[in-house]
Design an enzyme around this catalytic site. Structure first.
Site, PDB file in Angstrom:
ATOM      1  N   GLU A 296       0.823  -1.208   0.000  1.00  0.00           N
ATOM      2  CA  GLU A 296       0.000   0.000   0.000  1.00  0.00           C
ATOM      3  C   GLU A 296       0.859   1.260   0.000  1.00  0.00           C
ATOM      4  OE1 GLU A 296      -3.273   2.711   0.456  1.00  0.00           O
ATOM      5  OE2 GLU A 296      -2.876   0.812  -0.555  1.00  0.00           O
TER       6      GLU A 296
ATOM      7  N   HIS B  28       2.597   2.012  -3.327  1.00  0.00           N
ATOM      8  CA  HIS B  28       1.639   2.621  -4.252  1.00  0.00           C
ATOM      9  C   HIS B  28       1.451   4.104  -3.931  1.00  0.00           C
ATOM     10  CE1 HIS B  28      -2.745   3.285  -5.550  1.00  0.00           C
ATOM     11  NE2 HIS B  28      -2.011   3.286  -6.646  1.00  0.00           N
TER      12      HIS B  28
ATOM     13  N   HIS C 132     -11.860   5.411  -8.045  1.00  0.00           N
ATOM     14  CA  HIS C 132     -10.405   5.530  -7.942  1.00  0.00           C
ATOM     15  C   HIS C 132      -9.726   4.894  -9.156  1.00  0.00           C
ATOM     16  CE1 HIS C 132      -6.872   6.590  -5.773  1.00  0.00           C
ATOM     17  NE2 HIS C 132      -6.490   5.363  -5.498  1.00  0.00           N
TER      18      HIS C 132
ATOM     19  N   HIS D  14     -20.799  -7.994 -16.753  1.00  0.00           N
ATOM     20  CA  HIS D  14     -19.444  -7.673 -17.225  1.00  0.00           C
ATOM     21  C   HIS D  14     -19.074  -8.530 -18.426  1.00  0.00           C
ATOM     22  CE1 HIS D  14     -15.360  -6.365 -17.274  1.00  0.00           C
ATOM     23  NE2 HIS D  14     -14.861  -7.520 -16.862  1.00  0.00           N
TER      24      HIS D  14
ATOM     25  N   HIS E 250      -4.582  -7.836 -17.117  1.00  0.00           N
ATOM     26  CA  HIS E 250      -5.926  -7.563 -17.636  1.00  0.00           C
ATOM     27  C   HIS E 250      -6.283  -6.090 -17.421  1.00  0.00           C
ATOM     28  CE1 HIS E 250      -9.788  -8.820 -19.133  1.00  0.00           C
ATOM     29  NE2 HIS E 250     -10.432  -8.457 -18.041  1.00  0.00           N
TER      30      HIS E 250
END
Length: 351
Positions: A80, A83, A142, A254, A312
């Site tokens: 975290e 990032h 986000h 999806h 992906h």
């Protein structure tokens, strides 16, 4: 490249580097989410009350005292914080882009300002991701915010580097049609990316393990409430709060969206192929679409390997960037008489 002096070249290099860094931020964001490290640090912008991950015994004891309900997991906390560090660095570079843009009148102003506003908003979303304990709508926003920053940086780079597209064999009617289809294609891709973000944020990626649609009786299980952006309040949204039927609904939509997106992107690629100046864009679209489908299938049959899931995400972003590039080139063409076949006047045709 259309830069004419060293200062312009430095500005172009800064934008290019920031674009690459933004890709890294998106990839790290996906990795953080997939390793369940989004709450690796229960506070923001620090970590357990420190600017970095608590390391000494004393710091770890203080962290346990501050957050007794959230035991420290160093690996997740580092994921975290890494990032956050790189995202913060990107914010600094975008601020530098704005400073350089406003120092010279010939440089673009709108895109740098939009980038700065998006970075500020993205930082707020990052804070809310933690303080609202992974609320799905915030997580999805986000993701979309990160993709938007990448696309804005790419557009700025195109604006600084692309020569005028020469499409002398395209009639005005054809350019207008291409522009409409290109805009529609971008909207479809963005909607599919949002669906992917909603699927991930609600932990619905693994509820269907068979192809082509789902092993469950999804028609009977379908629940439109699964798509309500504002969900009931929970102590934490980690690992999802929706029931099985709602997650199946999200996953199936999806997949159906992926079918629609495939048709639209292939149609756009075909239209690009018909125009010699856009054939390279056509090939890129088909290549990225094929890779994205392969990665999506692999996610299903291999139960979401982290490396494949991150790829992906990045390939979906690449497809969006490719669509933005097509839109940019077609728009430039529609604004320039050099791109459009000009009909001869009657007196010229008999001259």
């Amino acid at each position: 490249m259309i830069t004419t002096n060293n200062n312009d070249r430095y500005f172009f290099y800064l934008v290019s580097f920031s674009f690459v860094l933004s890709l890294a931020v998106v990839a790290l964001g996906a990795f953080t989410r997939l390793t369940e490290a989004g709450l690796g640090c229960p506070d923001w912008p620090g970590c357990y009350g420190f600017l970095t991950v608590p390391q000494t015994v004393a710091e770890q004891q203080m962290a346990a005292d501050y957050f007794p309900q959230t035991p420290l997991e160093p690996q997740k906390a580092w994921n975290e914080m890494l990032h956050r560090y790189i995202a913060g660095s990107l914010g600094v570079f975008i601020l530098a882009i704005n400073l350089m843009a406003w120092r010279q009148s010939s440089r673009p102003k709108l895109l740098p300002v939009l980038l700065l506003l998006m970075v500020i908003f993205q930082a707020v979303l990052g804070m809310w991701t933690v303080t609202l304990v992974l609320m799905p709508v915030v997580v999805m926003a986000h993701l979309l915010g990160g993709f938007t920053i990448v696309c804005l940086l790419w557009l700025l780079r195109l604006q600084l580097s692309s020569p005028l597209v020469n499409m002398v064999h395209i009639e005005l009617k054809t350019v207008s049609r291409l522009r409409i289809v290109a805009i529609f294609s971008v909207v479809v891709v963005v909607c599919q990316i949002a669906l992917g973000g909603w699927t991930a944020a609600n932990y619905a990626a693994l509820v269907c393990s068979q192809l082509p649609i789902c092993e469950a009786n999804w028609q009977q299980l379908f629940d439109s409430k699964a798509f309500l952006l504002i969900q009931p309040q929970h102590d934490s949204y980690q690992y999802g709060v929706l029931d099985y039927g709602q997650r199946v609904s999200i996953h199936v939509v999806h997949r159906l969206g992926a079918i629609v997106t495939t048709v639209v992107v292939l149609a756009m690629a075909w239209l690009c192929w018909l125009q010699p100046a856009l054939r390279s864009n056509s090939l890129v679209l088909v290549l990225l679409l094929t890779l994205q489908i392969a990665l999506g299938v692999t996610n299903v049959v291999a139960s979401l390997p982290i490396a494949v899931a991150v790829a992906h995400n990045i390939t979906g972003l690449g497809l969006l960037v490719a669509m933005v590039t097509v839109n940019y080139r077609v728009r430039r063409c529609s604004q320039s008489s050099l791109c459009i076949e000009q009909p001869l006047r009657e007196d010229q045709s008999h001259g």
